[in-house]
Design a protein around this motif. Sequence first.
Motif, short mmCIF file in Angstrom:
data_model
loop_
_atom_site.label_atom_id
_atom_site.label_comp_id
_atom_site.label_asym_id
_atom_site.label_seq_id
_atom_site.Cartn_x
_atom_site.Cartn_y
_atom_site.Cartn_z
N ASP A 1 45.32 49.70 44.34
CA ASP A 1 45.59 49.04 43.05
C ASP A 1 47.08 48.85 42.78
O ASP A 1 47.47 48.46 41.68
CB ASP A 1 44.93 49.80 41.90
CG ASP A 1 45.42 51.24 41.79
OD1 ASP A 1 46.09 51.74 42.72
OD2 ASP A 1 45.13 51.89 40.76
N ASP B 1 46.45 44.12 36.66
CA ASP B 1 45.82 44.32 35.35
C ASP B 1 46.85 44.73 34.30
O ASP B 1 46.70 44.41 33.11
CB ASP B 1 44.73 45.39 35.44
CG ASP B 1 43.46 44.88 36.11
OD1 ASP B 1 43.44 43.70 36.53
OD2 ASP B 1 42.50 45.67 36.24
N HIS C 1 36.34 51.04 50.01
CA HIS C 1 37.57 51.80 49.81
C HIS C 1 37.31 53.27 49.49
O HIS C 1 38.16 54.12 49.73
CB HIS C 1 38.43 51.15 48.71
CG HIS C 1 39.31 50.06 49.24
ND1 HIS C 1 40.58 50.29 49.71
CD2 HIS C 1 39.07 48.74 49.40
CE1 HIS C 1 41.11 49.15 50.12
NE2 HIS C 1 40.22 48.20 49.95
N ASN D 1 35.77 46.98 46.80
CA ASN D 1 36.61 47.89 46.00
C ASN D 1 36.02 49.29 45.92
O ASN D 1 36.74 50.28 46.05
CB ASN D 1 36.78 47.34 44.59
CG ASN D 1 37.62 46.08 44.55
OD1 ASN D 1 37.89 45.46 45.58
ND2 ASN D 1 38.05 45.69 43.37
N HIS E 1 43.42 39.10 35.77
CA HIS E 1 42.80 40.40 35.54
C HIS E 1 41.59 40.57 36.47
O HIS E 1 40.83 39.62 36.70
CB HIS E 1 42.35 40.54 34.08
CG HIS E 1 42.07 41.95 33.68
ND1 HIS E 1 40.87 42.60 33.99
CD2 HIS E 1 42.82 42.87 33.02
CE1 HIS E 1 40.91 43.83 33.52
NE2 HIS E 1 42.08 44.02 32.92
N SER E 2 41.41 41.78 36.97
CA SER E 2 40.37 42.03 37.96
C SER E 2 38.96 41.77 37.45
O SER E 2 38.06 41.44 38.22
CB SER E 2 40.46 43.48 38.46
OG SER E 2 40.27 44.40 37.40
N ASN F 1 43.91 40.58 45.98
CA ASN F 1 44.78 41.55 45.32
C ASN F 1 44.54 41.62 43.82
O ASN F 1 44.57 42.71 43.22
CB ASN F 1 46.24 41.22 45.63
CG ASN F 1 46.56 41.41 47.10
OD1 ASN F 1 45.96 42.23 47.78
ND2 ASN F 1 47.51 40.65 47.61
N HIS G 1 41.43 43.58 43.00
CA HIS G 1 41.66 45.02 43.15
C HIS G 1 42.29 45.64 41.90
O HIS G 1 42.46 46.86 41.83
CB HIS G 1 42.56 45.31 44.34
CG HIS G 1 41.82 45.72 45.57
ND1 HIS G 1 41.07 46.88 45.65
CD2 HIS G 1 41.69 45.13 46.79
CE1 HIS G 1 40.53 46.99 46.85
NE2 HIS G 1 40.88 45.94 47.56
N GLY G 2 42.67 44.82 40.93
CA GLY G 2 43.29 45.35 39.72
C GLY G 2 44.77 45.59 39.86
O GLY G 2 45.37 46.29 39.03
N GLN G 3 45.40 44.97 40.87
CA GLN G 3 46.82 45.23 41.11
C GLN G 3 47.72 44.69 40.00
O GLN G 3 48.86 45.16 39.85
CB GLN G 3 47.23 44.63 42.45
CG GLN G 3 46.56 45.30 43.65
CD GLN G 3 46.96 44.67 44.97
OE1 GLN G 3 47.81 43.79 45.03
NE2 GLN G 3 46.32 45.11 46.05
N ARG H 1 33.62 43.42 44.20
CA ARG H 1 34.10 44.66 43.59
C ARG H 1 33.21 45.83 43.99
O ARG H 1 33.68 46.96 44.16
CB ARG H 1 34.16 44.54 42.07
CG ARG H 1 35.36 43.77 41.56
CD ARG H 1 35.52 43.89 40.07
NE ARG H 1 34.49 43.17 39.34
CZ ARG H 1 34.60 41.92 38.94
NH1 ARG H 1 35.70 41.23 39.19
NH2 ARG H 1 33.63 41.33 38.28
N HIS I 1 47.60 49.65 51.96
CA HIS I 1 46.59 49.13 51.04
C HIS I 1 45.47 50.13 50.84
O HIS I 1 44.98 50.29 49.72
CB HIS I 1 46.02 47.82 51.59
CG HIS I 1 44.91 47.27 50.76
ND1 HIS I 1 45.05 46.97 49.42
CD2 HIS I 1 43.61 46.98 51.06
CE1 HIS I 1 43.90 46.53 48.94
NE2 HIS I 1 43.01 46.53 49.91
#
Length: 389
Positions: free
Chosen positions: A314, A103, A135, A131, A111-112, A96, A99-101, A127, A309
């Motif tokens: 994010d 940031d 995605h 990511n 941090h992602s 998670n 994924h930058g959730q 990533r 998700h």
Amino acid sequence: MAHKNRPLSQDELQRFGEELDAVRARTVAQLGAPDARYIRRAVSAVRWTGALGRILLFAGAIGGAFVPVLLWPLCIAGTLLLGLSKILENMTVGHNVIHGQYDWMGDPQLHSRTYEWDIVATSENWRKTHNFRHHTYTNVRGLDDDIGYGLLRIFPEQKWKPFNLLQPPIAVIFCLLFEWGVAIQDLRLGRLFAGKMTFKQLRAQFRPVGRKMGRQMLKDYVIFPALAGPFFLPVLLGNLVANVMRSIWTYVVIFCGHFTADAETFPKDCVRNETRGHWYLRQLRGSSNISGGAAIDVLTGDLSHQIEHHFFPDIPANRYAAMSVEVRAICKRYGQHYNTGSLFSQFGQVMWRILRHAFPSKPRRQAALTKKPASELDMGGAEPAQQAG
């Protein structure tokens, strides 16, 4: 059982996307201290369970040498706690965070771009393969490398090869070594065998992955066991079993989220001029949820809400359970199947797919599926792929 999805008009698709965008906007506006507390508590849980697991492993290894009755109970308890720690770090924190959730918190440790997780795969490669590629092109044949991971034929639209007859045992091995499969996924070794990549290029790409593999192996299989001195073997085995526990659990969760009976794949042309509504529709039809409540949510890093998700990768995953209520209502309103079921039900469907598609599909059906164009309005989903023979 096949579920029919109602074809949507262009106007309906636009409204479908707008309603889901509105769910996202409302959730983003609410992010704050509770979400920061959640992820920091998850990090603390990883640290404490990991530390206690390693202490119990050492106590079992050393104490068991003098009081044998202590060996197995302490080592088993330590291994289970260490495995739990690794699962939480991988699913609830690492996946998670990368994924930058989180940031928006401005915390460099969460941090992602700076987080490096506790598996042999690098965050940088994840990533790219997950990511971005997965995605963005979820279940699009030829663009999403997660469809079978280059090893398994899970959908009838995939070309059958005699090699696929071996996929039931290959699937078991892949499950046990899943973190290693993730680590080498971005190397795309098929290009080497096809003559599209040289060994020199492969070595250059492998270098950062090899360094990460070396560090992980040194930590789990050399340094920590060495701390137990001559009683290193139980600690070594405990670390090995804990890593395998994590691989098995991650494999089960990911496969349940993407390869159940109702999950669909799509041809490349479906992403041409794809609207926001179409993108949401493709994510919905390529994803599956797992029901089970709060315990399953925590252990899966809320990937039990795989649909949410894929809609909102994010958004902090601890928000998915609440968002799912609105998402499910929207899907019902537009006549779209919301794929959810128990862990045993979903994984049973996955195993059926792996076994069934180890064998060739009927030639006529195979041709019809692979040549079927993507409908501009319906994503080619009027006849779900699992009906193929």
